[in-house]
Scaffold this active site. Structure first.
Site, short mmCIF file in Angstrom:
data_model
loop_
_atom_site.label_atom_id
_atom_site.label_comp_id
_atom_site.label_asym_id
_atom_site.label_seq_id
_atom_site.Cartn_x
_atom_site.Cartn_y
_atom_site.Cartn_z
N ARG A 154 56.85 20.81 2.40
CA ARG A 154 56.51 20.53 3.79
C ARG A 154 57.48 19.46 4.25
NH1 ARG A 154 53.93 23.29 7.54
NH2 ARG A 154 51.86 23.33 6.56
N LYS B 180 70.82 30.70 55.79
CA LYS B 180 70.96 31.11 54.39
C LYS B 180 69.69 31.77 53.85
CE LYS B 180 73.22 28.99 51.32
NZ LYS B 180 73.53 28.00 50.26
N SER C 81 67.27 27.54 52.98
CA SER C 81 68.03 26.31 52.71
C SER C 81 67.42 25.16 53.48
CB SER C 81 69.49 26.50 53.13
OG SER C 81 70.16 25.25 53.17
#
Length: 344
Positions: free
Chosen positions: A218, A185, A179
């Site tokens: 097309r 973390k 983090s």
């Protein structure tokens, strides 16, 4: 352009398949290794009945194999495109056959209908039955297999994200991301990337499905709308497959935490099994009444289900020890895992 798109797709799907195979092998090892590792099964976010981590991993593997089979089938069917301006092969037609003074046509083919097959073989693509300028089945098939693959891997990622929550911590990525502000973390980065890809893929596939509605021989716009979303889908699914392979190869599993969590509901996680076993002993109505009452008391008094049942006069002579062990209440999870692992 269509042929180039198929060539790009065929090449891009090769590493996708290789990474799906990596993930499948890693999940097979997890499923076999944790065949009998009990954990809470969760429905609608709540503990339901016991299951095993092996069965969960076997389910992830089944989805990966489903994705592999779909991608393999689509990759093998990608066709070349050769049809001329309006899909008639007119430019390749030799006019006035047998007349030495006749023009041979732009490319002088004796049998124009054989050209698409020869062209496809040269490129290693499938031979189309017809020019598919406005018959966009190949693109729709690509959209489908890619969106499915992203979703299948997304299911795996969603489960890992749940299991790796701090308050659950039954599994974790092998190497989480840091983090920028919180040094403690270890973010589940690979699962996050896979989940993000799974959320984007359906909308990209929807654009490709929408291009099936192609007017004339097309179209203006429908054809051109395919290129960017297909490129994005190939990139997203390629990244998701790579991340899933790395995620599954490094996934950490914590059986002791799973076992601890089986007791979070004071033993009530086995109430379904108890209800079925006590109905013949007490009668269905009495068994339901009793379990409803002890469930209420287990929560309000903070006491264990087994302790409360032991105080019940109706059950003084009933041995409930096996029924109260969540690890013995996983049903056919082991056999189902074995069956799933037979698939190759």
């Amino acid at each position: 352009m269509d042929t180039a798109m198929m060539l790009v797709a065929r090449r891009a799907l090769r590493p996708v398949l290789a990474d799906l195979d990596r993930g499948e092998r890693a999940l097979a090892l997890l499923a076999a290794g944790h065949r009998d590792t009990p954990m809470p099964g969760r429905t609608l976010t709540q503990h339901a009945v016991p299951t095993t981590f092996g069965l969960k991993a076997a389910g992830w593997r089944s989805l990966v194999l489903d994705a592999r089979d779909r991608v393999t089938a689509v990759r093998g069917s990608l066709p070349a495109q050769l049809g001329g301006a309006a899909g008639t092969l007119a430019a390749f037609q030799a006019y006035g056959a047998g007349d030495p003074t006749a023009l041979p046509g732009a490319y002088g083919a004796g049998d124009p209908t054989a050209l698409p097959g020869a062209y496809a073989r040269e490129l290693g693509l499938a031979e189309p039955l017809l020019p598919w300028h406005t018959l966009r089945t190949p693109v729709a098939d690509l959209a489908g297999c890619l969106a499915f693959t992203a979703g299948a891997l997304g299911k795996l990622a969603a489960d890992v994200l749940t299991l790796s929550r701090t308050e659950i911590a039954e599994a974790a990525e092998g190497s989480g991301g840091g983090s920028s502000a919180m040094p403690h973390k270890a973010n589940p980065v690979r699962s996050t990337l896979i989940a993000a890809a799974a959320r984007r893929a359906p909308q990209l596939a929807a654009t490709l499905y929408g291009s099936l509605v192609a007017e004339d021989e097309r179209p203006a716009g429908a054809w051109h709308a395919e290129w960017e979303p297909l490129r994005d889908l190939l990139r997203l699914v390629g990244g998701a497959a790579r991340d899933a392979a790395e995620l599954t190869e490094g996934l950490r599993v914590y059986p002791e935490v799973m076992r601890e969590h089986l007791g979070r509901t004071h033993g009530l996680i086995v109430s379904e099994r108890l209800s079925a076993e006590l109905a013949p002993v007490l009668g269905r109505a009495r068994a339901k009444e009793l379990l409803t009452e002890v469930a209420r008391r287990a929560y309000t008094e903070g006491r264990d289900l087994g302790e409360l049942l032991a105080e019940t006069q109706d059950l003084k002579d009933v041995d409930l020890s096996l029924l109260l062990d969540p690890a013995r209440c996983t049903g056919s999870a082991g056999a189902l895992t074995d069956r799933a692992l037979e698939r190759r």
